[in-house]
Write a protein that holds these residues in place. Structure first.
Motif, short mmCIF file in Angstrom:
data_model
loop_
_atom_site.label_atom_id
_atom_site.label_comp_id
_atom_site.label_asym_id
_atom_site.label_seq_id
_atom_site.Cartn_x
_atom_site.Cartn_y
_atom_site.Cartn_z
N ALA A 142 0.81 -1.22 0.00
CA ALA A 142 0.00 0.00 0.00
C ALA A 142 0.85 1.27 0.00
O ALA A 142 0.31 2.37 -0.16
CB ALA A 142 -0.94 0.00 1.21
N VAL A 143 2.17 1.13 0.17
CA VAL A 143 3.05 2.30 0.22
C VAL A 143 3.39 2.74 -1.20
O VAL A 143 4.22 2.13 -1.87
CB VAL A 143 4.34 1.98 1.01
N ASP A 144 2.73 3.77 -1.67
CA ASP A 144 2.97 4.34 -2.99
C ASP A 144 3.08 3.24 -4.06
O ASP A 144 4.14 3.07 -4.68
CB ASP A 144 4.26 5.17 -2.97
N PRO A 145 2.01 2.47 -4.28
CA PRO A 145 2.10 1.31 -5.18
C PRO A 145 2.45 1.65 -6.62
O PRO A 145 2.91 0.79 -7.36
CB PRO A 145 0.70 0.69 -5.08
N SER A 146 2.26 2.89 -7.05
CA SER A 146 2.57 3.23 -8.44
C SER A 146 4.07 3.29 -8.71
O SER A 146 4.50 3.12 -9.85
CB SER A 146 1.95 4.58 -8.79
N SER A 147 4.88 3.52 -7.68
CA SER A 147 6.32 3.62 -7.90
C SER A 147 7.14 2.72 -7.01
O SER A 147 8.26 2.34 -7.38
CB SER A 147 6.78 5.07 -7.69
N THR A 148 6.63 2.35 -5.83
CA THR A 148 7.40 1.46 -4.95
C THR A 148 6.52 0.25 -4.60
O THR A 148 6.40 -0.66 -5.40
CB THR A 148 7.88 2.20 -3.70
N GLY A 149 5.94 0.25 -3.40
CA GLY A 149 5.10 -0.88 -3.01
C GLY A 149 5.89 -2.15 -2.76
O GLY A 149 5.35 -3.25 -2.85
N TYR A 150 7.18 -2.01 -2.45
CA TYR A 150 8.00 -3.17 -2.12
C TYR A 150 9.10 -2.72 -1.16
O TYR A 150 9.28 -1.53 -0.90
CB TYR A 150 8.59 -3.81 -3.37
N LEU A 151 9.85 -3.70 -0.61
CA LEU A 151 10.80 -3.38 0.44
C LEU A 151 12.08 -2.74 -0.09
O LEU A 151 12.78 -2.07 0.65
CB LEU A 151 11.16 -4.65 1.22
N GLY A 152 12.40 -2.96 -1.36
CA GLY A 152 13.66 -2.48 -1.89
C GLY A 152 14.79 -3.45 -1.58
O GLY A 152 14.56 -4.63 -1.28
#
Length: 430
Positions: A142-152
């Motif tokens: 749910a964290v900015d799914p358009s550009s991140t949405g993952y842990l990195g």
């Protein structure tokens, strides 16, 4: 013709094909073919260790290449702080819980030999695992799914991801080998293909890990960016001395940088593979390949040796997968297809000569060249054949449209021709 002259002649032919592409088409295209040829040669070298030296029929190459690709993301991309604070620790805790549960189930079965107790333990752990994992995954995605949405990732230099990709693939190969290497060769092939599909399915659906089919773009590079070179006064001066515009010069310089790195990796792996092949270990592996029963009678642990070479070959494929993802600059799980990342690699090994490391490298370059160039060659041939036909003629339209399908046909014909006239490959094993 001696083997040495044949080897030099065939590699000279590959050089002429790539140089001809540069003179007749463009040097950008020639360097693209060279770079992917180097990566394909590394993949073919890994498969040759498994099949050509040990006789292991692995058709799950795609999965190990994909694990190398995910290693680039997990190693070199910067961590997403918001995602980690939202659910990162919860996901890590769930993964550790799952690993501990599997280990506990193994210990329980070894001590009690009661399948029902193990099944009950795993069922309970599954629901507990999902209860811990799912809220964390939802929060991360749910964290900015358009550009991140993952842990990195860890934010480390991208070159470190290449050995990490090899280690990740080697670890997966060890787990697979411990369970599947006792199977007959045809069952081993089915098992590895199924596991490769599972790996790709996980990459596509677990968005919290690498964005799934949304792809991770903008991966770090081990070479300069073109825009940085174009703004460098020293490089601008050198480009003027070369007699070309700075944009073209920067593009070629970047591709040449990749070529140098990939060639270095290939040379190191080839030297190590040659040393292994000529060592007592290599002779033992070929003895096991030729007659397992005789090797067992001589006291050799065939399963352990198979596990060794399976892990080594898979690690090389993982390194190649990391190199390819670095070259692309993005991770796209949807592009991993068995035709490209498994069966085409097998064609390279068979055409080049299984059991011969130089043959596998030759097959990697040669087959990749035809894979790329067959379609434009076919388009030009069909345009030439239909030049006298009127526009709108159904036959002309059909022939021109069919040119794009000649790639697979050419691969099949090339494989059949080589198997007919040189059944052991262009550079057969001595």
């Amino acid at each position: 013709m001696s083997q040495s002259l044949r080897t030099m002649g065939l590699f000279a032919l590959v050089c002429l094909l790539i140089l001809g592409t540069g003179f007749l088409q463009s040097w950008n295209t020639a360097l693209l073919i060279l770079n992917m040829g180097l990566v394909s040669a590394v993949m073919a070298l890994g498969v040759n260790l498994q099949w050509g030296i040990a006789g292991l029929f692995n058709v799950g190459i795609m999965g190990f290449v994909a694990l190398g690709g995910i290693a680039v993301v997990l190693t070199s991309m910067p961590p997403v702080a918001e995602a980690w604070s939202a659910g990162g620790l919860r996901v890590i805790g769930a993964l550790l819980l799952g690993a501990a549960g599997i280990a506990g189930a193994v210990v329980l079965y070894r001590r009690t030999r009661r399948g029902w107790a193990v099944a009950a333990l795993l069922a309970g752990l599954f629901f507990l695992y999902r209860a811990v994992l799912d809220p964390g995954v939802e929060a991360i995605e749910a964290v900015d799914p358009s550009s991140t949405g993952y842990l990195g990732g860890l934010g480390l230099p991208v070159l470190l991801s290449w050995p990490v990709g090899g280690l990740l693939a080697a670890g997966a190969a060890w787990v697979i080998g411990k369970t599947a290497l006792g199977l007959r060769s045809d069952y081993l092939a089915i098992a590895t293909l199924g596991i490769a599909e599972i790996v790709i399915a996980v990459l596509k659906n677990e968005d919290w890990m690498a964005r799934g089919v949304k792809n991770v773009i903008g991966l770090p590079r081990p070479v300069p960016y073109e825009i940085d070179l174009q703004q460098d006064p020293a490089f601008i001066e050198r480009a003027a001395g070369w007699g070309t515009d700075v944009t073209t010069a920067s593009t070629l310089a970047v591709k040449l940088g990749y070529s140098a790195l990939f060639a270095l990796v290939l040379i190191v792996l080839l030297v190590l593979a040659q040393l292994a092949l000529k060592s007592p270990w290599g002779r033992m592996m070929r003895a096991i390949r030729d007659n397992e029963t005789a090797a067992r009678a001589m006291g050799k642990n065939v399963t352990a040796r198979h596990l060794q070479v399976f892990v080594l070959g898979s690690a090389i494929c993982g390194i190649a997968g990391a190199m390819m993802t670095t070259l692309d600059g993005q991770l796209t799980p949807g592009t991993y297809q068995p035709l490209r990342y498994t069966f085409l690699i097998w064609v390279m090994v068979i055409v080049g000569g299984s059991g011969n490391n130089l043959g596998a490298v030759l097959g990697g370059f040669l087959i990749w060249f035809f894979w790329v160039q067959v379609e434009p060659m076919a388009q030009g041939l069909m345009s030439l054949l239909t030049a006298g036909m009127a526009d709108g003629n159904w036959l002309k339209a059909h022939l021109i449209d069919s040119a794009q399908h000649l790639r697979l046909l050419t691969m099949g014909v090339l494989l059949l021709v080589v198997l007919r006239f040189s059944p052991r490959g262009l550079l057969p094993e001595r």
